[in-house]
Scaffold this motif. Structure first.
Motif, PDB file in Angstrom:
ATOM      1  N   GLN A 264     -12.762  -2.731 -20.769  1.00 57.37           N
ATOM      2  CA  GLN A 264     -13.123  -2.798 -22.191  1.00 57.37           C
ATOM      3  C   GLN A 264     -11.875  -2.909 -23.058  1.00 57.37           C
ATOM      4  O   GLN A 264     -11.856  -3.654 -24.043  1.00 57.37           O
ATOM      5  CB  GLN A 264     -13.952  -1.563 -22.588  1.00 57.37           C
ATOM      6  CG  GLN A 264     -14.552  -1.650 -23.980  1.00 57.37           C
ATOM      7  CD  GLN A 264     -15.437  -2.878 -24.178  1.00 57.37           C
ATOM      8  OE1 GLN A 264     -16.341  -3.133 -23.393  1.00 57.37           O
ATOM      9  NE2 GLN A 264     -15.165  -3.647 -25.229  1.00 57.37           N
ATOM     10  N   ALA A 265     -10.808  -2.172 -22.674  1.00 59.53           N
ATOM     11  CA  ALA A 265      -9.544  -2.256 -23.416  1.00 59.53           C
ATOM     12  C   ALA A 265      -8.964  -3.668 -23.332  1.00 59.53           C
ATOM     13  O   ALA A 265      -8.442  -4.197 -24.323  1.00 59.53           O
ATOM     14  CB  ALA A 265      -8.550  -1.241 -22.867  1.00 59.53           C
TER      15      ALA A 265
ATOM     16  N   ASP B 120     -11.001  -5.839 -25.658  1.00 58.38           N
ATOM     17  CA  ASP B 120     -10.620  -5.576 -27.051  1.00 58.38           C
ATOM     18  C   ASP B 120      -9.322  -6.292 -27.404  1.00 58.38           C
ATOM     19  O   ASP B 120      -9.202  -6.868 -28.490  1.00 58.38           O
ATOM     20  CB  ASP B 120     -10.457  -4.064 -27.283  1.00 58.38           C
ATOM     21  CG  ASP B 120     -11.789  -3.323 -27.183  1.00 58.38           C
ATOM     22  OD1 ASP B 120     -12.851  -3.992 -27.225  1.00 58.38           O
ATOM     23  OD2 ASP B 120     -11.762  -2.079 -27.053  1.00 58.38           O
TER      24      ASP B 120
ATOM     25  N   ASN C  26      -9.924  -9.973 -27.839  1.00 58.20           N
ATOM     26  CA  ASN C  26     -10.597 -10.312 -29.100  1.00 58.20           C
ATOM     27  C   ASN C  26      -9.735 -10.073 -30.327  1.00 58.20           C
ATOM     28  O   ASN C  26      -9.855 -10.792 -31.312  1.00 58.20           O
ATOM     29  CB  ASN C  26     -11.895  -9.510 -29.229  1.00 58.20           C
ATOM     30  CG  ASN C  26     -12.904  -9.895 -28.169  1.00 58.20           C
ATOM     31  OD1 ASN C  26     -12.870 -11.005 -27.645  1.00 58.20           O
ATOM     32  ND2 ASN C  26     -13.784  -8.975 -27.818  1.00 58.20           N
ATOM     33  N   ASN C  27      -8.861  -9.055 -30.278  1.00 59.90           N
ATOM     34  CA  ASN C  27      -8.123  -8.655 -31.486  1.00 59.90           C
ATOM     35  C   ASN C  27      -6.726  -9.252 -31.609  1.00 59.90           C
ATOM     36  O   ASN C  27      -6.229  -9.425 -32.711  1.00 59.90           O
ATOM     37  CB  ASN C  27      -8.024  -7.126 -31.559  1.00 59.90           C
ATOM     38  CG  ASN C  27      -9.399  -6.481 -31.637  1.00 59.90           C
ATOM     39  OD1 ASN C  27     -10.355  -7.107 -32.082  1.00 59.90           O
ATOM     40  ND2 ASN C  27      -9.495  -5.234 -31.198  1.00 59.90           N
TER      41      ASN C  27
ATOM     42  N   LYS D 184      -2.993   1.973 -26.445  1.00 57.52           N
ATOM     43  CA  LYS D 184      -4.402   2.376 -26.337  1.00 57.52           C
ATOM     44  C   LYS D 184      -4.573   3.651 -25.526  1.00 57.52           C
ATOM     45  O   LYS D 184      -5.245   4.578 -25.933  1.00 57.52           O
ATOM     46  CB  LYS D 184      -5.207   1.250 -25.683  1.00 57.52           C
ATOM     47  CG  LYS D 184      -5.833   0.307 -26.674  1.00 57.52           C
ATOM     48  CD  LYS D 184      -6.934  -0.463 -26.005  1.00 57.52           C
ATOM     49  CE  LYS D 184      -7.616  -1.501 -26.839  1.00 57.52           C
ATOM     50  NZ  LYS D 184      -7.641  -1.333 -28.246  1.00 57.52           N
TER      51      LYS D 184
END
Length: 193
Positions: A24-25, A28, A31-32, A86
């Motif tokens: 998931q990290a 992210d 996407n970011n 993160k």
């Protein structure tokens, strides 16, 4: 869904909660962060392990498919920096997911010879290279003490001393956990190999 970022080999353990958080990290970041988007999209991981380093610290070993290792190396420094933000106060290392084939014996006589890249020695050497990645291992010594214990001394390129100094204990702990061998990473004062 984070599970599409994880590619499991046949016979591997099912995806656990920790691997999903790492995947998931990565999604992210994909996407970011605009610069990483195109590089991260095709990349997947095979597993992730949290390893106790000592002194209450932990490291995250992320296993990646060997064919994708070169692509991970292109973005590894940036990716490591972002993931360490993160997962605060944990070091991140990327290791290729390699397979060790057993030594052929009388009973198990395979049709093909075992490739050198599938031997225990070759896999352990490759793991050592993966751990030290942004730097290069410029020399290795195996020290055998009187009581028979072996310690590998790996000499890293001195030009990377400032960027990797704080991670050397992590590298040693992860290598010990993955292979069972003791290793000491050093930066030689002068290069005389």
């Amino acid at each position: 869904m984070a599970s599409h970022k994880i590619t499991k080999l046949a016979g591997a353990q099912p995806i656990n909660e920790f691997e999903l958080t790492v995947a998931q990290a990565l999604i992210d970041l994909e996407n970011n962060v605009a610069e990483l988007k195109s590089d991260l999209r095709p990349l997947t991981i095979t597993a992730a392990k949290e390893i106790e380093v000592g002194g209450g610290k932990k490291a995250i070993a992320i296993f990646v498919p060997v064919p994708q290792l070169k692509a991970f190396h292109k973005v590894q420094q940036r990716l490591t920096r972002e993931l360490e933000k993160k997962f605060s106060d944990r070091h991140i290392v990327f290791v290729g997911q390699r397979r060790i084939l057993a030594k052929p014996s009388r009973r198990s006589n395979p049709k093909q010879p075992r490739p050198r890249s599938r031997t225990l020695t070759a896999v352990h050497d490759a793991i050592l290279e993966d751990l030290a990645f942004p730097s290069e291992i410029i020399g290795k010594r195996t020290r055998v003490k009187v009581d028979g214990t072996k310690t590998i001394k790996a000499f890293l390129d001195p030009k990377d001393a400032t960027s990797l100094e704080y991670k050397l204990d992590t590298f040693a702990a992860v290598y010990k956990k993955l292979t069972g061998k003791a290793v000491v990473f050093e930066f030689p004062a002068s290069v005389d190999f």
